[in-house]
Design a protein around this motif. Sequence first.
Motif, PDB file in Angstrom:
ATOM      1  N   THR A 242       0.821  -1.211   0.000  1.00 24.01           N
ATOM      2  CA  THR A 242       0.000   0.000   0.000  1.00 24.01           C
ATOM      3  C   THR A 242       0.854   1.261   0.000  1.00 24.01           C
ATOM      4  OG1 THR A 242      -0.194  -0.105   2.401  1.00 24.01           O
ATOM      5  CG2 THR A 242      -1.967  -1.125   1.098  1.00 24.01           C
ATOM      6  N   ARG A 243       2.160   1.098   0.189  1.00 22.14           N
ATOM      7  CA  ARG A 243       3.098   2.211   0.030  1.00 22.14           C
ATOM      8  C   ARG A 243       4.049   1.833  -1.100  1.00 22.14           C
ATOM      9  NH1 ARG A 243       2.831   6.423   2.856  1.00 22.14           N
ATOM     10  NH2 ARG A 243       4.917   7.072   2.318  1.00 22.14           N
ATOM     11  N   ILE A 244       4.339   2.816  -1.949  1.00 25.40           N
ATOM     12  CA  ILE A 244       5.194   2.566  -3.104  1.00 25.40           C
ATOM     13  C   ILE A 244       6.247   3.654  -3.243  1.00 25.40           C
ATOM     14  CG2 ILE A 244       3.505   1.247  -4.447  1.00 25.40           C
ATOM     15  CD1 ILE A 244       2.795   3.898  -5.895  1.00 25.40           C
TER      16      ILE A 244
ATOM     17  N   PHE B  22      10.105   9.718  -4.987  1.00 25.63           N
ATOM     18  CA  PHE B  22       9.402   9.977  -3.738  1.00 25.63           C
ATOM     19  C   PHE B  22       8.604   8.749  -3.351  1.00 25.63           C
ATOM     20  CE2 PHE B  22       6.618  11.359  -7.157  1.00 25.63           C
ATOM     21  CZ  PHE B  22       5.347  10.979  -6.771  1.00 25.63           C
ATOM     22  N   TYR B  23       8.079   8.764  -2.153  1.00 24.79           N
ATOM     23  CA  TYR B  23       7.279   7.661  -1.636  1.00 24.79           C
ATOM     24  C   TYR B  23       5.835   8.123  -1.511  1.00 24.79           C
ATOM     25  CZ  TYR B  23      11.728   5.522  -0.659  1.00 24.79           C
ATOM     26  OH  TYR B  23      12.971   4.970  -0.804  1.00 24.79           O
TER      27      TYR B  23
ATOM     28  N   GLY C  47       9.094   3.878   4.911  1.00 25.40           N
ATOM     29  CA  GLY C  47       8.187   4.384   3.883  1.00 25.40           C
ATOM     30  C   GLY C  47       8.634   5.730   3.367  1.00 25.40           C
ATOM     31  N   VAL C  48       9.817   6.130   3.761  1.00 28.87           N
ATOM     32  CA  VAL C  48      10.479   7.355   3.318  1.00 28.87           C
ATOM     33  C   VAL C  48      11.942   7.200   3.720  1.00 28.87           C
ATOM     34  CG1 VAL C  48       9.979   8.620   5.448  1.00 28.87           C
ATOM     35  CG2 VAL C  48      10.414   9.882   3.368  1.00 28.87           C
TER      36      VAL C  48
ATOM     37  N   SER D  14       6.177  11.149   9.544  1.00 29.00           N
ATOM     38  CA  SER D  14       5.952  12.587   9.745  1.00 29.00           C
ATOM     39  C   SER D  14       7.199  13.288  10.259  1.00 29.00           C
ATOM     40  CB  SER D  14       4.807  12.820  10.735  1.00 29.00           C
ATOM     41  OG  SER D  14       3.593  12.417  10.165  1.00 29.00           O
ATOM     42  N   ILE D  15       7.860  12.697  11.238  1.00 30.89           N
ATOM     43  CA  ILE D  15       9.050  13.355  11.786  1.00 30.89           C
ATOM     44  C   ILE D  15      10.193  13.320  10.770  1.00 30.89           C
ATOM     45  CG2 ILE D  15      10.032  11.399  13.070  1.00 30.89           C
ATOM     46  CD1 ILE D  15      10.015  15.097  14.144  1.00 30.89           C
ATOM     47  N   ILE D  16      10.310  12.217  10.036  1.00 34.94           N
ATOM     48  CA  ILE D  16      11.363  12.146   9.018  1.00 34.94           C
ATOM     49  C   ILE D  16      11.119  13.207   7.937  1.00 34.94           C
ATOM     50  CG2 ILE D  16      12.349  10.715   7.178  1.00 34.94           C
ATOM     51  CD1 ILE D  16      11.894   8.293   9.123  1.00 34.94           C
TER      52      ILE D  16
END
Length: 160
Positions: free
Chosen positions: A32-34, A47-48, A91-92, A122-124
């Motif tokens: 679900t994440r690419i 980008f992710y 995921g990033v 979010s923090i990354i």
Amino acid sequence: MKSNPFKITLSDKMSVILPKEFTQPFYEAGQTRIKVNAIHNNKIIEFYAALKKEKTGDFRIHFSKAKQKEMDILPGDVFELQLFKDQSKYGVEPCEEFEAVILSDYKAYKIFESFTAGKKRSIIYAINRYKSSQTRIDKTILFTNNIKRGIFDPKLWLKS
């Protein structure tokens, strides 16, 4: 796992609807994440993104104004995307400064690892946004100190 490159246009101001033939294999494999490569006028960005399934069965990803500006993409422009399996830990991709600081502080690392995947991203993203290496180091140190003090409100993580 990766798709062939395909041509696409913006679906609205900040997203793209992806063809099912390119996204369905990822979704069926539980991805679900690419990772996405966008190509336009000899510019490439990586980008992710989260694959969001629409009620129609189509898939949508967020494509920010900042990415559009970086790629010189205007509404109606045709550009290319290629999708890849997200093999990143979070995921990033975190910047080197974040990784170095967080890995050097075991207590902060353990607290960080206890966060949800979304909070970690979010923090990354917040740290990666800073252009200066020193600022990224300083903000990561501030973040680690704040979470060790028990501050878990994301709005306060990067404040002194």
